[in-house]
Design a protein around this motif. Structure first.
Motif, short mmCIF file in Angstrom:
data_model
loop_
_atom_site.label_atom_id
_atom_site.label_comp_id
_atom_site.label_asym_id
_atom_site.label_seq_id
_atom_site.Cartn_x
_atom_site.Cartn_y
_atom_site.Cartn_z
N MET A 1 0.84 -1.18 0.00
CA MET A 1 0.00 0.00 0.00
C MET A 1 0.89 1.24 0.00
O MET A 1 1.75 1.41 0.85
N ALA A 2 0.72 2.11 -0.94
CA ALA A 2 1.49 3.34 -1.01
C ALA A 2 0.89 4.40 -0.10
O ALA A 2 -0.27 4.32 0.29
N THR A 3 1.69 5.38 0.24
CA THR A 3 1.22 6.48 1.08
C THR A 3 0.25 7.35 0.28
O THR A 3 0.54 7.72 -0.86
N SER A 4 -0.86 7.69 0.89
CA SER A 4 -1.85 8.52 0.20
C SER A 4 -1.40 9.98 0.17
O SER A 4 -0.66 10.43 1.05
N LYS A 5 -1.87 10.69 -0.83
CA LYS A 5 -1.57 12.12 -0.92
C LYS A 5 -2.19 12.86 0.26
O LYS A 5 -1.63 13.85 0.74
N GLU A 6 -3.31 12.37 0.76
CA GLU A 6 -3.95 13.00 1.92
C GLU A 6 -3.03 12.92 3.14
O GLU A 6 -2.89 13.89 3.88
N TYR A 7 -2.40 11.76 3.34
CA TYR A 7 -1.49 11.61 4.48
C TYR A 7 -0.26 12.50 4.29
O TYR A 7 0.20 13.14 5.24
N LEU A 8 0.28 12.55 3.08
CA LEU A 8 1.40 13.44 2.79
C LEU A 8 1.04 14.87 3.15
O LEU A 8 1.79 15.55 3.87
N HIS A 9 -0.11 15.36 2.69
CA HIS A 9 -0.51 16.74 2.96
C HIS A 9 -0.78 16.97 4.44
O HIS A 9 -0.48 18.05 4.97
N PHE A 10 -1.31 15.96 5.13
CA PHE A 10 -1.52 16.07 6.57
C PHE A 10 -0.18 16.25 7.29
O PHE A 10 -0.02 17.16 8.12
N ILE A 11 0.81 15.43 6.96
CA ILE A 11 2.13 15.53 7.61
C ILE A 11 2.79 16.86 7.25
O ILE A 11 3.36 17.53 8.12
N LEU A 12 2.71 17.27 5.99
CA LEU A 12 3.30 18.56 5.60
C LEU A 12 2.63 19.70 6.36
O LEU A 12 3.31 20.65 6.78
#
Length: 113
Positions: A1-12
């Protein structure tokens, strides 16, 4: 499972109080850079940081997990909802993070110089 863009934006967004946070996509996952140094990976919607001494001290009970099969283990950050903790963690880690590797110059580039 790849990291979702939503999780990326949440962490950023959680790291937005720090200057010079950048990222790079690699095979559906992300490397997080702080002031030009690799500080963390986002893999399978998990934030994993380099196990430098300051990170180990700040998260003494953290689990060590590999970002992907065959990789060196990193520390899993479970407290991703706490912006202040993340800012302190990344700031403390920065001096202990390895310097970026120098890019190798291609032979053809050397011939044109």
């Amino acid at each position: 499972m790849a990291t979702s863009k939503e999780y990326l934006h949440f962490i950023l967004d959680q790291l937005s109080g720090l200057t010079e946070i950048t990222y790079r996509c690699a095979f559906g996952e992300y490397m997080i850079y702080y002031c030009g140094k690799v500080a963390a990976y986002l893999c399978d919607d998990r934030l994993l940081v380099k196990p430098v001494p300051s990170a180990v001290r700040m998260m003494p009970g953290a689990r060590y997990e590999p970002p992907y099969e065959g990789a060196k283990e990193m520390l899993l950050v479970e407290n991703v909802d706490d912006r202040e903790f993340l800012a302190v963690l990344f700031t403390a880690m920065h001096p202990e993070l390895p310097e970026p590797k120098k890019k190798r110059t291609k032979k053809s580039e050397l011939e044109t110089q």
